[in-house]
Write a protein that holds these residues in place. Structure first.
Motif, PDB file in Angstrom:
ATOM      1  N   PHE A  11       0.830  -1.088   0.109  1.00 41.30           N
ATOM      2  CA  PHE A  11       0.081   0.149   0.021  1.00 41.30           C
ATOM      3  C   PHE A  11       0.795   1.315   0.068  1.00 41.30           C
ATOM      4  CE2 PHE A  11      -3.285   2.661   2.661  1.00 41.30           C
ATOM      5  CZ  PHE A  11      -3.807   3.055   1.559  1.00 41.30           C
ATOM      6  N   TYR A  12       0.674   2.060  -0.721  1.00 44.16           N
ATOM      7  CA  TYR A  12       1.741   3.231  -1.352  1.00 44.16           C
ATOM      8  C   TYR A  12       1.945   4.000  -0.060  1.00 44.16           C
ATOM      9  CZ  TYR A  12      -2.034   6.677  -1.069  1.00 44.16           C
ATOM     10  OH  TYR A  12      -3.220   7.764  -0.878  1.00 44.16           O
ATOM     11  N   PRO A  13       1.302   4.405   0.972  1.00 44.60           N
ATOM     12  CA  PRO A  13       1.637   5.333   2.220  1.00 44.60           C
ATOM     13  C   PRO A  13       2.878   4.547   2.636  1.00 44.60           C
ATOM     14  CG  PRO A  13      -0.897   5.008   2.391  1.00 44.60           C
ATOM     15  CD  PRO A  13      -0.179   3.874   1.122  1.00 44.60           C
ATOM     16  N   ASN A  14       3.047   3.267   2.587  1.00 40.63           N
ATOM     17  CA  ASN A  14       4.122   2.406   3.421  1.00 40.63           C
ATOM     18  C   ASN A  14       5.594   3.186   2.908  1.00 40.63           C
ATOM     19  OD1 ASN A  14       2.750   0.928   5.484  1.00 40.63           O
ATOM     20  ND2 ASN A  14       2.023  -0.028   3.712  1.00 40.63           N
ATOM     21  N   PHE A  15       5.616   3.380   1.508  1.00 41.22           N
ATOM     22  CA  PHE A  15       6.913   3.818   0.944  1.00 41.22           C
ATOM     23  C   PHE A  15       7.308   5.422   1.868  1.00 41.22           C
ATOM     24  CE2 PHE A  15       5.876   1.105  -2.360  1.00 41.22           C
ATOM     25  CZ  PHE A  15       7.011   0.803  -2.889  1.00 41.22           C
ATOM     26  N   TYR A  16       6.147   6.154   2.126  1.00 40.55           N
ATOM     27  CA  TYR A  16       6.481   7.448   3.043  1.00 40.55           C
ATOM     28  C   TYR A  16       6.808   7.014   4.490  1.00 40.55           C
ATOM     29  CZ  TYR A  16       4.698   9.729  -0.943  1.00 40.55           C
ATOM     30  OH  TYR A  16       4.424  10.355  -2.181  1.00 40.55           O
ATOM     31  N   LYS A  17       6.395   5.985   4.952  1.00 43.90           N
ATOM     32  CA  LYS A  17       6.667   5.548   6.313  1.00 43.90           C
ATOM     33  C   LYS A  17       8.244   4.848   6.029  1.00 43.90           C
ATOM     34  CE  LYS A  17       5.810   1.467   7.457  1.00 43.90           C
ATOM     35  NZ  LYS A  17       4.988   0.113   8.078  1.00 43.90           N
ATOM     36  N   TRP A  18       8.277   4.258   5.196  1.00 43.07           N
ATOM     37  CA  TRP A  18       9.891   3.687   5.063  1.00 43.07           C
ATOM     38  C   TRP A  18      11.051   4.720   4.791  1.00 43.07           C
ATOM     39  CZ3 TRP A  18       7.449  -0.354   1.435  1.00 43.07           C
ATOM     40  CH2 TRP A  18       6.997  -1.423   2.364  1.00 43.07           C
ATOM     41  N   MET A  19      10.460   6.126   4.050  1.00 43.79           N
ATOM     42  CA  MET A  19      11.399   7.021   4.055  1.00 43.79           C
ATOM     43  C   MET A  19      11.806   7.799   5.178  1.00 43.79           C
ATOM     44  SD  MET A  19      10.592   8.821   0.223  1.00 43.79           S
ATOM     45  CE  MET A  19       8.887   9.459   0.383  1.00 43.79           C
ATOM     46  N   ASP A  20      10.637   7.756   5.879  1.00 42.32           N
ATOM     47  CA  ASP A  20      10.841   8.439   7.407  1.00 42.32           C
ATOM     48  C   ASP A  20      11.906   7.656   8.295  1.00 42.32           C
ATOM     49  OD1 ASP A  20      10.170  10.457   9.541  1.00 42.32           O
ATOM     50  OD2 ASP A  20       9.439   8.524  10.481  1.00 42.32           O
ATOM     51  N   GLU A  21      11.588   6.143   8.226  1.00 38.90           N
ATOM     52  CA  GLU A  21      12.534   5.446   8.943  1.00 38.90           C
ATOM     53  C   GLU A  21      14.102   5.372   8.364  1.00 38.90           C
ATOM     54  OE1 GLU A  21      10.874   1.392   8.372  1.00 38.90           O
ATOM     55  OE2 GLU A  21       9.058   1.834   9.774  1.00 38.90           O
TER      56      GLU A  21
END
Length: 139
Positions: A20-30
């Motif tokens: 699900f695309y929002p996970n890429f933003y979560k991973w960028m934050d991590e």
């Protein structure tokens, strides 16, 4: 450049089994927090000792190929632009050395001593963050 690796979890996917695309933003934050830790500035220590954090101002991600449950992913992150109080960090997502997404975040070096306020990035931090082969340095 800093590398951050992880495996896609079941909860990261949608009903079709695709991330699900929002996970890429979560991973960028991590990945950003991993980057800071790798240069000796873990976010928790930065905040507890200096009351400084790096809030997000802007984020963008372009998707090239889907990721699925249990895919092994590596994110390569590097600071590519730096202004006086703001920096841009690039994130490239790889699966089996093939790029599957790329994006960036723009973050502000921010003091939380009183009310949140962007402040100049200290020179010793700039030297650790900005690679010699950076695309652009802005003053």
């Amino acid at each position: 450049m800093v590398e951050y690796s992880f495996k896609v979890r079941w909860g990261d996917t949608d009903a079709a089994g695709i991330v699900f695309y929002p996970n890429f933003y979560k991973w960028m934050d991590e990945a950003t927090h991993e980057f800071l830790a790798s240069i000796g500035l873990p976010s928790s220590t930065l905040y507890s000792e200096q009351q400084v954090s790096v809030p997000l101002l802007e984020a963008h991600c372009q998707f090239k190929s889907p990721l699925f449950f249990e895919d092994a992913v590596m994110v390569r992150s590097s600071v590519v632009e730096m202004q006086r109080k703001v920096f841009k960090i690039s994130h490239k997502f790889f699966k089996d050395e093939k790029i599957v997404a790329e994006g960036y975040e723009i973050r502000a070096w921010t003091s939380f001593k009183d009310k949140p306020k962007a402040c100049p990035i200290p020179e010793e931090v700039r030297e650790k963050m900005m690679p010699a082969n950076a695309e652009k340095v802005m003053n």
